[in-house]
Design a protein around this motif. Structure first.
Motif, PDB file in Angstrom:
ATOM      1  N   ASN A  26     -10.135   6.360   4.340  1.00  0.00           N
ATOM      2  CA  ASN A  26     -11.150   5.312   4.296  1.00  0.00           C
ATOM      3  C   ASN A  26     -10.715   4.161   3.378  1.00  0.00           C
ATOM      4  O   ASN A  26     -11.404   3.161   3.272  1.00  0.00           O
ATOM      5  CB  ASN A  26     -12.496   5.881   3.826  1.00  0.00           C
ATOM      6  N   PHE A  27      -9.591   4.312   2.675  1.00  0.00           N
ATOM      7  CA  PHE A  27      -9.032   3.252   1.836  1.00  0.00           C
ATOM      8  C   PHE A  27      -7.764   2.699   2.486  1.00  0.00           C
ATOM      9  O   PHE A  27      -7.186   3.321   3.372  1.00  0.00           O
ATOM     10  CB  PHE A  27      -8.629   3.820   0.461  1.00  0.00           C
ATOM     11  N   ARG A  28      -7.355   1.547   1.995  1.00  0.00           N
ATOM     12  CA  ARG A  28      -6.054   1.000   2.383  1.00  0.00           C
ATOM     13  C   ARG A  28      -5.368   0.538   1.098  1.00  0.00           C
ATOM     14  O   ARG A  28      -5.168  -0.661   0.876  1.00  0.00           O
ATOM     15  CB  ARG A  28      -6.234  -0.197   3.343  1.00  0.00           C
ATOM     16  N   CYS A  29      -5.054   1.495   0.216  1.00  0.00           N
ATOM     17  CA  CYS A  29      -4.431   1.113  -1.055  1.00  0.00           C
ATOM     18  C   CYS A  29      -3.111   0.400  -0.776  1.00  0.00           C
ATOM     19  O   CYS A  29      -2.302   0.881   0.023  1.00  0.00           O
ATOM     20  CB  CYS A  29      -4.189   2.340  -1.919  1.00  0.00           C
ATOM     21  N   GLN A  30      -2.929  -0.705  -1.475  1.00  0.00           N
ATOM     22  CA  GLN A  30      -1.766  -1.550  -1.196  1.00  0.00           C
ATOM     23  C   GLN A  30      -0.452  -0.813  -1.343  1.00  0.00           C
ATOM     24  O   GLN A  30       0.502  -1.084  -0.639  1.00  0.00           O
ATOM     25  CB  GLN A  30      -1.746  -2.724  -2.174  1.00  0.00           C
ATOM     26  N   TYR A  31      -0.396   0.114  -2.309  1.00  0.00           N
ATOM     27  CA  TYR A  31       0.872   0.784  -2.598  1.00  0.00           C
ATOM     28  C   TYR A  31       1.106   2.003  -1.708  1.00  0.00           C
ATOM     29  O   TYR A  31       2.109   2.691  -1.836  1.00  0.00           O
ATOM     30  CB  TYR A  31       0.918   1.207  -4.078  1.00  0.00           C
ATOM     31  N   CYS A  32       0.138   2.295  -0.826  1.00  0.00           N
ATOM     32  CA  CYS A  32       0.218   3.521  -0.022  1.00  0.00           C
ATOM     33  C   CYS A  32       0.048   3.241   1.474  1.00  0.00           C
ATOM     34  O   CYS A  32       0.890   3.625   2.278  1.00  0.00           O
ATOM     35  CB  CYS A  32      -0.855   4.494  -0.505  1.00  0.00           C
TER      36      CYS A  32
END
Ligand code: SAM
Ligand code: SF4
Ligand code: SF4
Length: 338
Positions: A26-32
């Motif tokens: 549900n996230f789109r972490c920039q580093y992942c």
């Protein structure tokens, strides 16, 4: 084969199995999982390709017979997988497994913490890269504030789960949060672990220049706190820990980039679609799902696992430090779960 002989069949110990239960998040972490790549055109795994809970249980039992004592569920976001407590309950009954952990972004913890604990979960690692709300929203790419995660931390505490907080530190993104996060976690009485930004996968644009090393973070912390190093608890412990002098509170570092630890790596990883990886940075997993879905019995499956583990030559992080050529294909963090 009796149980001692089975464990002796491994030429180096295997203590820890990480199980990714889903590749979605549900996230789109920039580093992942950068949003520009993990968008509506990205093909996530269809449900029938995910290992079923019965298949995961079977694999975990075989690993336990080989000496694995610790399991950690991860993803993607593991709390997006339906009825996760059902899996935890199955795993907690396996002989030899004495620790079950979950790595989560914490958003759904408020809802599930109690149920997870009752099912047999021992501990949670909750990811939180900033306590500044706006920065946190920007990092997770989904405009989700810190409140939900903090409520998750409170719920995990109330449920009696062990808690650690994971903070990935990326230069130019969130190094401003190193001290505020230390203050917050010290106040909350939970251990914070700073994770050096790693070159997992091929989509996060990793560059050495973006890494804030343990040494740099420690220097910053020492400008405000008095710290002393703590001995490792067991062979293969990944975090390097320090204690705030005069307290029981600790802070840890995962130094995969600046001080690698391949020589004591006792960890295997199972992807959500049943590939077994003997290193986080390996592009090619072993297709365990195919074997699981054949008519192979447990003894023969175990022989395959022994062979894969004994033939592993992985030492990716050591080689990075040695400056060796590292052009191999690598799997994404959201697929294998860290
Ligand atoms: N979604 C869950 C979460 O974020 O906790 C579990 C999966 S996530 C892939 C597992 C851990 O990997 C998290 O603590 C996350 O911060 C960390 N991680 C992801 N990408 C990373 C990177 N490039 N370098 C270092 N750690 C990373
Ligand atoms: Fe999702 Fe965890 Fe990756 Fe963030 S770090 S995108 S929460 S899998
Ligand atoms: Fe283990 Fe591979 Fe990480 Fe080295 S780089 S510690 S072998 S997972």
């Amino acid at each position: 084969m009796d149980s001692m002989k089975i464990k002796d069949a491994l030429d180096r110990p295997l203590r820890d199995l990480r199980i990714s239960v889903i590749d979605r998040c549900n996230f789109r972490c920039q580093y992942c999982m950068p949003a520009e790549i993990f968008n509506e055109n990205f093909h996530f795994l269809p449900h029938n390709e995910l290992l079923s809970y019965e298949e995961i249980e079977r694999v975990a039992k075989i690993f336990a017979s080989l000496g694995v004592e610790k399991l950690r569920l991860t993803g993607g976001e593991p709390l997006l997988r339906r009825e996760l407590p059902v899996l935890i309950e199955k795993l907690s009954k396996i002989e030899g497994i004495n620790d079950i952990g979950l790595t989560t972004n914490g958003v759904f913890l408020k809802r599930y913490a109690k149920e997870l604990k009752e099912a047999g979960l021992d501990r949670v690692n909750i990811s939180l890269d900033s306590i500044d709300d706006e920065l946190f929203k920007q990092i997770n790419g989904r405009n989700i504030g810190t409140k939900k995660v903090m409520e998750g931390i409170t719920a995990a505490k109330e449920a009696g789960l062990g808690i650690k907080i994971n903070m990935v530190v990326k230069k130019g993104l969130n190094e401003s949060q190193i001290l505020p996060m230390a203050r917050y976690c010290k106040e909350e009485g939970v251990q914070l672990r700073y994770i050096e930004f790693m070159d997992v996968g091929s989509t996060n644009g990793w560059q050495m220049d973006n890494v804030v090393t343990k040494k740099e973070i420690l220097q910053m912390l020492e400008s405000e706190f008095e710290l002393e190093a703590v001995e490792e608890d067991y062979f293969g412990e990944v975090a390097k820990r320090y204690r705030y002098i005069g307290t029981d509170n600790q802070v840890g570092f995962i130094t995969s980039v600046s001080e690698s630890f391949c020589g004591s790596c006792t960890r295997a990883r199972l992807s959500a679609n049943g590939s077994l990886f003997t290193c986080l940075f390996n592009g090619n997993g072993h297709d365990l799902k195919e074997l699981l879905r054949s008519d192979m019995n447990d003894e023969d499956l175990r022989e395959h696992l022994i062979g894969w583990w004994n033939h592993r030559k992985d030492r990716y992080s050591d080689e990075r430090i040695e400056g060796k050529n590292q052009n191999q294909q690598k799997i994404e963090m959201s697929y294998i779960g860290g």
